[in-house]
Design a protein around this motif. Structure first.
Motif, PDB file in Angstrom:
ATOM      1  N   ALA A  81       1.303   5.867  -8.765  1.00 24.75           N
ATOM      2  CA  ALA A  81       1.816   6.141  -7.417  1.00 24.75           C
ATOM      3  C   ALA A  81       1.720   4.953  -6.477  1.00 24.75           C
ATOM      4  O   ALA A  81       2.242   5.011  -5.364  1.00 24.75           O
ATOM      5  CB  ALA A  81       1.065   7.327  -6.808  1.00 24.75           C
ATOM      6  N   SER A  82       1.054   3.882  -6.884  1.00 25.73           N
ATOM      7  CA  SER A  82       0.841   2.767  -5.960  1.00 25.73           C
ATOM      8  C   SER A  82       0.815   1.428  -6.690  1.00 25.73           C
ATOM      9  O   SER A  82       0.390   1.348  -7.851  1.00 25.73           O
ATOM     10  CB  SER A  82      -0.472   2.956  -5.204  1.00 25.73           C
ATOM     11  OG  SER A  82      -0.803   1.799  -4.474  1.00 25.73           O
ATOM     12  N   LYS A  83       1.224   0.381  -5.958  1.00 26.36           N
ATOM     13  CA  LYS A  83       1.207  -0.967  -6.521  1.00 26.36           C
ATOM     14  C   LYS A  83       0.365  -1.943  -5.714  1.00 26.36           C
ATOM     15  O   LYS A  83       0.287  -3.115  -6.067  1.00 26.36           O
ATOM     16  CB  LYS A  83       2.643  -1.504  -6.628  1.00 26.36           C
ATOM     17  CG  LYS A  83       3.517  -0.754  -7.622  1.00 26.36           C
ATOM     18  CD  LYS A  83       4.890  -1.390  -7.729  1.00 26.36           C
ATOM     19  CE  LYS A  83       5.759  -0.660  -8.752  1.00 26.36           C
ATOM     20  NZ  LYS A  83       7.108  -1.278  -8.863  1.00 26.36           N
ATOM     21  N   GLY A  84      -0.235  -1.493  -4.622  1.00 26.72           N
ATOM     22  CA  GLY A  84      -1.043  -2.426  -3.848  1.00 26.72           C
ATOM     23  C   GLY A  84      -1.263  -2.012  -2.414  1.00 26.72           C
ATOM     24  O   GLY A  84      -1.650  -0.876  -2.127  1.00 26.72           O
ATOM     25  N   ILE A  85      -0.973  -2.927  -1.469  1.00 28.02           N
ATOM     26  CA  ILE A  85      -1.196  -2.692  -0.042  1.00 28.02           C
ATOM     27  C   ILE A  85       0.128  -2.337   0.621  1.00 28.02           C
ATOM     28  O   ILE A  85       1.139  -3.011   0.406  1.00 28.02           O
ATOM     29  CB  ILE A  85      -1.802  -3.938   0.631  1.00 28.02           C
ATOM     30  CG1 ILE A  85      -3.133  -4.312  -0.041  1.00 28.02           C
ATOM     31  CG2 ILE A  85      -2.026  -3.688   2.120  1.00 28.02           C
ATOM     32  CD1 ILE A  85      -3.712  -5.640   0.416  1.00 28.02           C
ATOM     33  N   TYR A  86       0.109  -1.289   1.444  1.00 28.40           N
ATOM     34  CA  TYR A  86       1.303  -0.810   2.134  1.00 28.40           C
ATOM     35  C   TYR A  86       1.111  -0.979   3.642  1.00 28.40           C
ATOM     36  O   TYR A  86      -0.012  -0.978   4.141  1.00 28.40           O
ATOM     37  CB  TYR A  86       1.582   0.655   1.786  1.00 28.40           C
ATOM     38  CG  TYR A  86       1.984   0.825   0.331  1.00 28.40           C
ATOM     39  CD1 TYR A  86       3.324   0.960  -0.033  1.00 28.40           C
ATOM     40  CD2 TYR A  86       1.022   0.823  -0.678  1.00 28.40           C
ATOM     41  CE1 TYR A  86       3.694   1.088  -1.362  1.00 28.40           C
ATOM     42  CE2 TYR A  86       1.381   0.942  -2.015  1.00 28.40           C
ATOM     43  CZ  TYR A  86       2.716   1.067  -2.345  1.00 28.40           C
ATOM     44  OH  TYR A  86       3.082   1.176  -3.669  1.00 28.40           O
ATOM     45  N   ALA A  87       2.233  -1.110   4.354  1.00 24.74           N
ATOM     46  CA  ALA A  87       2.176  -1.289   5.801  1.00 24.74           C
ATOM     47  C   ALA A  87       2.977  -0.215   6.514  1.00 24.74           C
ATOM     48  O   ALA A  87       3.948   0.324   5.965  1.00 24.74           O
ATOM     49  CB  ALA A  87       2.691  -2.678   6.191  1.00 24.74           C
ATOM     50  N   PHE A  88       2.566   0.061   7.741  1.00 24.47           N
ATOM     51  CA  PHE A  88       3.233   1.037   8.597  1.00 24.47           C
ATOM     52  C   PHE A  88       3.251   0.483  10.018  1.00 24.47           C
ATOM     53  O   PHE A  88       2.470  -0.400  10.383  1.00 24.47           O
ATOM     54  CB  PHE A  88       2.489   2.379   8.607  1.00 24.47           C
ATOM     55  CG  PHE A  88       2.498   3.102   7.293  1.00 24.47           C
ATOM     56  CD1 PHE A  88       3.372   4.146   7.071  1.00 24.47           C
ATOM     57  CD2 PHE A  88       1.622   2.737   6.279  1.00 24.47           C
ATOM     58  CE1 PHE A  88       3.383   4.821   5.859  1.00 24.47           C
ATOM     59  CE2 PHE A  88       1.619   3.400   5.060  1.00 24.47           C
ATOM     60  CZ  PHE A  88       2.506   4.443   4.853  1.00 24.47           C
ATOM     61  N   ARG A  89       4.154   1.018  10.838  1.00 23.97           N
ATOM     62  CA  ARG A  89       4.103   0.834  12.274  1.00 23.97           C
ATOM     63  C   ARG A  89       3.628   2.144  12.889  1.00 23.97           C
ATOM     64  O   ARG A  89       4.145   3.216  12.552  1.00 23.97           O
ATOM     65  CB  ARG A  89       5.472   0.440  12.834  1.00 23.97           C
ATOM     66  CG  ARG A  89       5.912  -0.965  12.496  1.00 23.97           C
ATOM     67  CD  ARG A  89       5.118  -2.009  13.257  1.00 23.97           C
ATOM     68  NE  ARG A  89       5.555  -3.374  12.944  1.00 23.97           N
ATOM     69  CZ  ARG A  89       4.967  -4.455  13.416  1.00 23.97           C
ATOM     70  NH1 ARG A  89       3.919  -4.336  14.235  1.00 23.97           N
ATOM     71  NH2 ARG A  89       5.399  -5.666  13.095  1.00 23.97           N
TER      72      ARG A  89
END
Length: 388
Positions: A48-56
């Motif tokens: 479900a994930s590949k690393g670091i994700y970003a949001f505003r």
């Protein structure tokens, strides 16, 4: 009655097409304008994930807008940022790094406009499964806790954010009462005090908070004192009070929070009273605690329950006594970590098992949490960071 000409009809169709095209391009589209405070999420990588994700993050509404994957890196389970917001550091919680029984720690530069991270370099942590890290107040040294390695490592940080090889590895000995979880030292947190003179480290495996005298000129740490918790507590994370000489540990194995007095000149912690439970009295299931945070106003304390799947909210009295306010469900399973935004108005919880983020508004008078909006999807979220 409106009379449609061929020209006006064409203009309407064209406008609709433009709106559709912009929406379809999403938050990372070049033509879109994504506003709000930048927020990063560290994860456990896998299906479900590949690393670091970003949001505003919109501070006026609590809404989260996804910016997508911003750095592909193995299991960045805890992330922190530099004081100027230019750099991000992440532990890579793995048990084998380049053929050795160790994890790694990575440094990234931050593009504040897009949230994209650029890898600077990666170093071995000299201990398996690193799970927590902290920058000293000068930003020149980084401390890492290695859970399975049972030790703490310190790294020099160059001006450009490049990590040097570990300059010091602090080893531990001992065990605890819980034979299944406390067979050996298990380092779980590192926190520098406000004066940058001491490093407080949580050892889940030996039921100890260890204080090291820290020299900010050389980056060296020297054992100073140890404070014992009740057997089988399993101290996981630690937080200082923002204005008073106090600190708090959340204890994973016992599902409790302990209060300590902090003697800053000597760097000594003193346990105050009996730790309080993070669970309702009638709860009978399995549970372990994870994150702890003190509200910026110093009046409220929050701790996460994995099993009961809630945030326990406490008020902090003028003498440091904790009183339960409520248990707020996180609307998901296994809330491993949470973060309070810099304004103190919002709390975001990371539901690791159900792959969601949950946003809550914080009542500024009572500390209570109120769910806001829908759950936001992200794979196996573990830690949340609002960079400065």
């Amino acid at each position: 009655m409106t009379v449609w000409t061929n020209r006006s009809l064409a203009m309407v169709v064209l406008a609709a097409a433009v709106v559709f095209a912009v929406a379809a391009r999403g938050p990372l589209g070049a033509a879109s304008q994504v506003t709000g405070r930048l927020m990063f999420v560290g994860t456990y990588t896998g299906p479900a994930s590949k690393g670091i994700y970003a949001f505003r993050f919109a501070e006026n509404s609590g809404a989260l807008t996804p910016l997508g994957l911003v750095a592909e890196t193995p299991s960045p389970s805890f992330v922190i940022g530099s004081a100027d917001g230019r750099l991000l550091f992440a532990v890579n919680e793995v048990s084998n790094y380049r053929g050795e029984p160790a994890g790694s720690v990575s440094s990234f530069s931050v593009d504040r406009a897009t949230g994209k991270l650029t890898l600077i370099n990666t170093e071995s942590t000299h201990g398996a499964d690193p799970c927590h890290l902290a920058l000293d107040r000068t930003g020149r040294f980084l401390a890492v806790a290695n859970y399975s390695g049972g030790n703490f490592a310190i790294f020099p940080v160059a001006v450009d954010g490049r990590l040097g090889p570990a300059s010091q590895v602090l080893t531990r000995n001992g065990s605890g009462a819980n034979r299944a979880r406390q067979d050996a030292p298990h380092a779980h947190a590192v926190v520098f005090d406000a004066a940058n003179r001491f490093l407080v480290a949580a050892d889940l495996g030996t039921d100890r908070l260890v204080t090291y005298a820290f020299d900010e000129k050389t980056g060296t740490a020297t054992p100073s004192s140890e404070t014992a918790l009740p057997p089988g507590s399993g101290p996981r994370h630690f937080a200082f009070h923002p204005t008073r000489p106090e600190g708090f540990s959340i204890n994973e194995l016992a599902s409790t929070i302990a209060t300590f007095g902090w003697e800053a000149p000597q760097g000594r912690l003193t346990l105050r009273g009996t730790p309080v439970r993070t669970l309702p009295q009638d709860f009978k299931g399995d549970n372990s605690t994870a994150e702890i945070a003190v509200h910026p106003n110093g009046r409220f304390l929050y701790g996460s329950n994995r099993g009961h799947d809630s945030i326990a909210v406490f008020s902090i009295s003028a003498t440091g006594t904790l009183a339960l306010v409520e248990h707020e469900p996180t609307r998901g399973e296994t809330p491993r970590n949470f973060a309070i935004d810099p304004t103190g108005r919002w709390l975001i919880a990371a539901n690791q098992k159900t792959n969601t983020l949950a946003v809550f508004a914080i009542d500024q008078q009572q500390g209570r949490l109120s769910p806001v909006g829908d759950l936001v999807s992200v794979g196996a979220p573990v830690s949340i960071l609002f960079p400065r």
